[in-house]
Design a protein around this motif. Sequence first.
Motif, short mmCIF file in Angstrom:
data_model
loop_
_atom_site.label_atom_id
_atom_site.label_comp_id
_atom_site.label_asym_id
_atom_site.label_seq_id
_atom_site.Cartn_x
_atom_site.Cartn_y
_atom_site.Cartn_z
N SER A 191 2.17 2.04 -24.51
CA SER A 191 2.15 0.64 -24.13
C SER A 191 2.53 0.49 -22.66
CB SER A 191 3.13 -0.15 -24.99
OG SER A 191 3.24 -1.48 -24.55
N THR A 192 2.03 -0.57 -22.04
CA THR A 192 2.42 -0.91 -20.67
C THR A 192 3.43 -2.05 -20.66
OG1 THR A 192 0.46 -2.33 -20.52
CG2 THR A 192 0.28 -0.11 -19.60
N LYS A 193 4.10 -2.25 -21.78
CA LYS A 193 5.09 -3.32 -21.85
C LYS A 193 6.36 -2.93 -21.10
CE LYS A 193 3.69 -5.70 -26.09
NZ LYS A 193 4.10 -6.13 -27.43
N THR A 194 7.00 -3.92 -20.53
CA THR A 194 8.26 -3.72 -19.84
C THR A 194 9.18 -4.89 -20.18
OG1 THR A 194 9.26 -3.23 -17.69
CG2 THR A 194 7.57 -4.94 -17.73
N THR A 195 10.36 -4.92 -19.55
CA THR A 195 11.38 -5.92 -19.86
C THR A 195 11.53 -6.91 -18.72
OG1 THR A 195 12.56 -4.24 -21.14
CG2 THR A 195 13.77 -6.24 -20.58
N ILE A 196 11.55 -8.18 -19.06
CA ILE A 196 11.80 -9.24 -18.08
C ILE A 196 13.23 -9.76 -18.31
CG2 ILE A 196 11.10 -11.50 -17.22
CD1 ILE A 196 9.00 -9.47 -16.75
#
Length: 413
Positions: free
Chosen positions: A189-194
């Motif tokens: 996944s290319t998800k990250t944390t904001i």
Amino acid sequence: MLYYFFNYLEDHYQIPGASLFGFITFRAAMAILMSLLISTVFGKRIINFLQRQQVGETIRDLGLKGQSEKAGTPTMGGIIIILATLIPVILFAELDNVYILLLIVTTLWMGAIGFLDDYIKKFKNDKEGLKGKFKVLGQVGLGLIVGITLYFNPNVTIKEKLPVVQQQEILAENPNALPGKFFAAEEQSTKTTIPFVKGNEFDYADLITWIDPSLGKYAWLIFIPIVIFIITAVSNGANLTDGIDGLAAGTSAIIVFTLGIFAWVSGNIIFSDYLNIMYIPRVEEITIYIAAFVGALVGFLWYNTFPAQVFMGDTGSLTIGGIIAVIAIAVRKEWLIPVLCGIFLAENLSVVLQVSYFKYTRKKYGEGRRIFKMSPLHHHYQKSGYHESKIVTRFWIIGILLAIVTIVTLKIR
């Protein structure tokens, strides 16, 4: 290597104590102790070697108090940090872990660029060192390696919490279900944390899939340039921060220690479940690298605090910045960099603002004007009459405050 050796002894001979090497906490403790030993005990020998080779810093006259006394102080001290980090990592970490391999490549790559820059400055008598375009080219090259690896490597995955309804169904069936049951299967996944956002996950693929969902397979066109930008920005920020005794090393130690907390909780499924954050399999191994790196930085401070017996040079500062950037991206906390690395950001911005305003006023009024007495920012305070030890200590305090704010983002959304 010791990790594999003691695992072999445990598996085949059940030797008492060998199982300790299976615990991240034990190996991290051993790594930090060894890196401290190497940087403090053997660091002096490296400094003496640099003195014998006459690898002394050439000081430009910037009109700063106490500047002339630093002429001839050995530079290239970043070698101490690199050796004190890599030796414990090779001994105590899982060397087939993709994140450890990336960090080793980052250390050697950025260390080589910084070493070449210092070498040209000293032995080729070129005060400018390695030309800026070649530095940027090296940083872009590393960004490509890191970005491609993190995007395409099948071992770089995440596990997300299941929807609340599914969690409740699992609890209804088994009230004693383990935390791992509440996470979905591993996925790339290319998800990250904001930070500070309730639904605190952001997918870089969304920047392109809004046009057409089928474009998701081209998300690397977004992800890799972002990785390149982050690595370039942070490494240059660390480089600019390295201007007075102990500033870059101390600030970086605070930043890296904080990232170690994120690596630990993100790679531990129990903490990930409790904190309701993304679980990143295998990323906990970075804790070993971070422990060694923190020990190396603190040990280096033994000789780098005022009055410095050695400077890290670009060999150290570019390497430090590159490592921090890669760790932040690996634990998917790169959006926290402006907060956590606030000192680096301020140093970077002070230079950008100073140069931009000077050029603008020179064009408009025929005479360049300045916002700061001198940039980067720490030199402004030196020009204002503050002793460099006071500047460094206060920057460290600000760094600690920023680190606390960064850690708080785990729960405040």
